[in-house]
Motif scaffolding. Structure first.
Motif, PDB file in Angstrom:
ATOM      1  N   ASP A 153       0.828  -1.204   0.000  1.00 23.05           N
ATOM      2  CA  ASP A 153       0.000   0.000   0.000  1.00 23.05           C
ATOM      3  C   ASP A 153       0.867   1.260   0.000  1.00 23.05           C
ATOM      4  N   GLU A 154       1.873   1.300   0.851  1.00 28.65           N
ATOM      5  CA  GLU A 154       2.747   2.475   0.908  1.00 28.65           C
ATOM      6  C   GLU A 154       3.525   2.624  -0.393  1.00 28.65           C
ATOM      7  N   ASP A 155       3.974   1.516  -0.948  1.00 34.43           N
ATOM      8  CA  ASP A 155       4.677   1.539  -2.226  1.00 34.43           C
ATOM      9  C   ASP A 155       3.789   2.135  -3.313  1.00 34.43           C
ATOM     10  N   GLU A 156       2.536   1.693  -3.375  1.00 33.12           N
ATOM     11  CA  GLU A 156       1.581   2.214  -4.371  1.00 33.12           C
ATOM     12  C   GLU A 156       1.362   3.716  -4.183  1.00 33.12           C
ATOM     13  N   GLN A 157       1.222   4.154  -2.947  1.00 33.31           N
ATOM     14  CA  GLN A 157       1.018   5.579  -2.690  1.00 33.31           C
ATOM     15  C   GLN A 157       2.216   6.403  -3.140  1.00 33.31           C
ATOM     16  N   LEU A 158       3.426   5.915  -2.827  1.00 28.97           N
ATOM     17  CA  LEU A 158       4.629   6.649  -3.221  1.00 28.97           C
ATOM     18  C   LEU A 158       4.794   6.676  -4.738  1.00 28.97           C
ATOM     19  N   ILE A 159       4.414   5.602  -5.415  1.00 32.57           N
ATOM     20  CA  ILE A 159       4.460   5.581  -6.877  1.00 32.57           C
ATOM     21  C   ILE A 159       3.564   6.688  -7.438  1.00 32.57           C
ATOM     22  N   LYS A 160       2.347   6.774  -6.922  1.00 36.56           N
ATOM     23  CA  LYS A 160       1.408   7.792  -7.413  1.00 36.56           C
ATOM     24  C   LYS A 160       1.919   9.208  -7.137  1.00 36.56           C
ATOM     25  N   ILE A 161       2.441   9.427  -5.950  1.00 30.72           N
ATOM     26  CA  ILE A 161       2.944  10.753  -5.578  1.00 30.72           C
ATOM     27  C   ILE A 161       4.130  11.136  -6.454  1.00 30.72           C
ATOM     28  N   LEU A 162       5.088  10.213  -6.574  1.00 29.81           N
ATOM     29  CA  LEU A 162       6.292  10.522  -7.326  1.00 29.81           C
ATOM     30  C   LEU A 162       5.995  10.693  -8.816  1.00 29.81           C
ATOM     31  N   ALA A 163       5.121   9.884  -9.365  1.00 30.23           N
ATOM     32  CA  ALA A 163       4.744  10.025 -10.777  1.00 30.23           C
ATOM     33  C   ALA A 163       4.106  11.387 -11.021  1.00 30.23           C
ATOM     34  N   THR A 164       3.292  11.843 -10.086  1.00 27.63           N
ATOM     35  CA  THR A 164       2.644  13.152 -10.213  1.00 27.63           C
ATOM     36  C   THR A 164       3.684  14.276 -10.142  1.00 27.63           C
TER      37      THR A 164
END
Length: 116
Positions: free
Chosen positions: A99-110
């Motif tokens: 879950d944390e990995d997915e959140q960081l992916i979304k944040i960093l991609a943005t």
């Protein structure tokens, strides 16, 4: 409450540390060692490259380092999914890491997209 300047960096560091503890408890067989070592490297690399991105002077350099970090996060995500498919490691911790990995992916991609 004011947010700390390096709040996102702390999340990367926390993910790398939590991943290290998770990997430490994986079964000590070939599969556990192989995927554990891969996961440990990719999560740690994501944090380290994000740290490097913080010290860049140009958007181009930031995007380069952040993109490396993003790729490492995505590698970690796939690894965690593989471990889930094999039911390796503590399920609750594995789900939290994913879950944390997915959140960081979304944040960093943005962030990367906004700097382009």
């Amino acid at each position: 409450m004011t947010q700390k300047k390096f709040d996102l960096e702390e999340r990367f560091v926390d993910l790398a540390a939590a991943t290290a503890f998770f990997c430490k408890d994986l079964p000590n067989d070939f599969t556990g060692q192989y995927y554990g070592n891969q996961l440990l490297r990719s999560a740690g690399s994501a944090a380290l490259n994000f740290g490097e991105a913080q010290g860049t002077n140009t958007d181009k350099d930031y995007i380069h380092e952040a993109t490396i970090s993003l790729r490492e996060l995505k590698e970690s995500r796939v690894n965690l999914k593989i471990l889930s498919g094999m039911d390796y490691g503590n399920e609750a911790i594995r789900k939290k890491l994913l879950d944390e990995d997915e959140q960081l992916i979304k944040i960093l991609a943005t962030i990367i997209k906004s700097k382009k």
